[in-house]
Design a protein around this motif. Structure first.
Motif, short mmCIF file in Angstrom:
data_model
loop_
_atom_site.label_atom_id
_atom_site.label_comp_id
_atom_site.label_asym_id
_atom_site.label_seq_id
_atom_site.Cartn_x
_atom_site.Cartn_y
_atom_site.Cartn_z
N LEU A 98 -2.19 -43.70 -10.76
CA LEU A 98 -1.23 -42.64 -10.46
C LEU A 98 0.00 -42.86 -11.32
O LEU A 98 0.14 -43.91 -11.96
CB LEU A 98 -0.86 -42.68 -8.97
N LYS A 99 0.92 -41.91 -11.33
CA LYS A 99 2.13 -42.05 -12.15
C LYS A 99 2.93 -43.29 -11.80
O LYS A 99 3.60 -43.87 -12.65
CB LYS A 99 3.02 -40.81 -12.02
N ARG A 145 2.99 -39.41 -0.69
CA ARG A 145 1.88 -38.48 -0.90
C ARG A 145 0.66 -39.15 -1.54
O ARG A 145 -0.09 -38.55 -2.30
CB ARG A 145 2.34 -37.27 -1.69
N GLN A 146 0.45 -40.42 -1.23
CA GLN A 146 -0.57 -41.22 -1.89
C GLN A 146 -1.98 -40.67 -1.72
O GLN A 146 -2.73 -40.57 -2.70
CB GLN A 146 -0.51 -42.67 -1.40
N ARG A 148 -3.01 -37.65 -1.03
CA ARG A 148 -3.12 -36.38 -1.75
C ARG A 148 -3.24 -36.62 -3.26
O ARG A 148 -4.04 -35.98 -3.94
CB ARG A 148 -1.90 -35.50 -1.46
N ARG A 149 -2.43 -37.53 -3.78
CA ARG A 149 -2.48 -37.80 -5.22
C ARG A 149 -3.79 -38.49 -5.62
O ARG A 149 -4.33 -38.24 -6.68
CB ARG A 149 -1.27 -38.63 -5.64
N ALA A 152 -6.67 -35.87 -5.58
CA ALA A 152 -6.50 -35.00 -6.75
C ALA A 152 -6.95 -35.74 -8.02
O ALA A 152 -7.57 -35.14 -8.91
CB ALA A 152 -5.06 -34.54 -6.88
N ALA A 153 -6.66 -37.03 -8.11
CA ALA A 153 -7.02 -37.82 -9.29
C ALA A 153 -8.53 -37.91 -9.49
O ALA A 153 -9.00 -38.08 -10.61
CB ALA A 153 -6.42 -39.22 -9.20
N PRO A 157 -8.70 -31.92 -4.68
CA PRO A 157 -7.39 -31.77 -4.04
C PRO A 157 -7.49 -31.71 -2.52
O PRO A 157 -8.43 -31.16 -1.96
CB PRO A 157 -6.87 -30.44 -4.59
#
Length: 190
Positions: A98-99, A145-146, A148-149, A152-153, A157
């Motif tokens: 993640l970012k 929001r882990q 959810r992220r 999505a990754a 979603p």
């Protein structure tokens, strides 16, 4: 005596007692659900997420539940877009980037839609051409929001997110918007 409360936080409610957002936004907060002085959330649950939120009047217990270094497991029921295959589920448990760095679930599996599930208000968006399904995801950390992220990754979603358990405490049959006292001594168990 330490007070610990289990709350089934509805969708759209902030997990705080006052709205510190834009003046006059009028977003619902915990103050509309829990009229118990001196308790504060042990952790967070996003406004668009539902389910178990613990509140306590004991700062040490709050830290034991919420601090990432404690690695308390949290279980989520997640409705996702599409039908994740074995590779997507493996990616969730092996870790995704993640970012804000790598993240991984302890466990992730497909589960049937629960028969106890309440309707969400507002309902999720439904797109007839895209199927959806339910996952159970277990984490021992809780970044913003882990879940959810992460979904999505891996290309799926999140449509709906319900936390069902934090450590030894579970949602059980608590209806949305309701709360009940919980046993704080369970925090001391391994």
């Amino acid at each position: 005596m330490t007070r610990l409360i289990r709350l089934n936080k509805p969708h759209g409610v902030l997990s705080q007692f006052t709205d510190k957002g834009t003046a006059g936004s009028g977003r619902p907060t915990l103050s509309g659900l829990v009229d118990v002085p001196g308790v504060y959330p042990a952790g967070r649950l996003d406004r668009d997420s539902e389910g178990l939120l613990l509140l306590t009047d004991d700062g040490r217990l709050q830290a034991r539940i919420a601090e990432p270094k404690r690695k308390m497991e949290k279980t989520y029921l997640v409705q996702v877009e599409g039908l994740p295959d074995a590779a997507a589920l493996t990616a969730l448990t092996k870790g995704v980037t993640l970012k804000d760095g790598p993240a991984r679930a302890l466990r992730a599996k497909l589960v049937p839609e629960p028969d106890w599930l309440w309707p969400r208000n507002p309902p999720i968006r439904v797109r007839p051409s895209i199927p959806d399904c339910w996952l159970e995801v277990v984490l021992n950390e809780g970044r913003n929001r882990q879940v959810r992220r992460m979904t999505a990754a891996v290309g799926h979603p999140t449509l709906r997110l319900i936390r069902t358990q934090i450590g030894p405490w579970s949602l059980d049959d608590l209806p949305p918007g309701h709360w009940a006292d919980a046993d704080p001594s369970l925090a001391r168990r391994p």
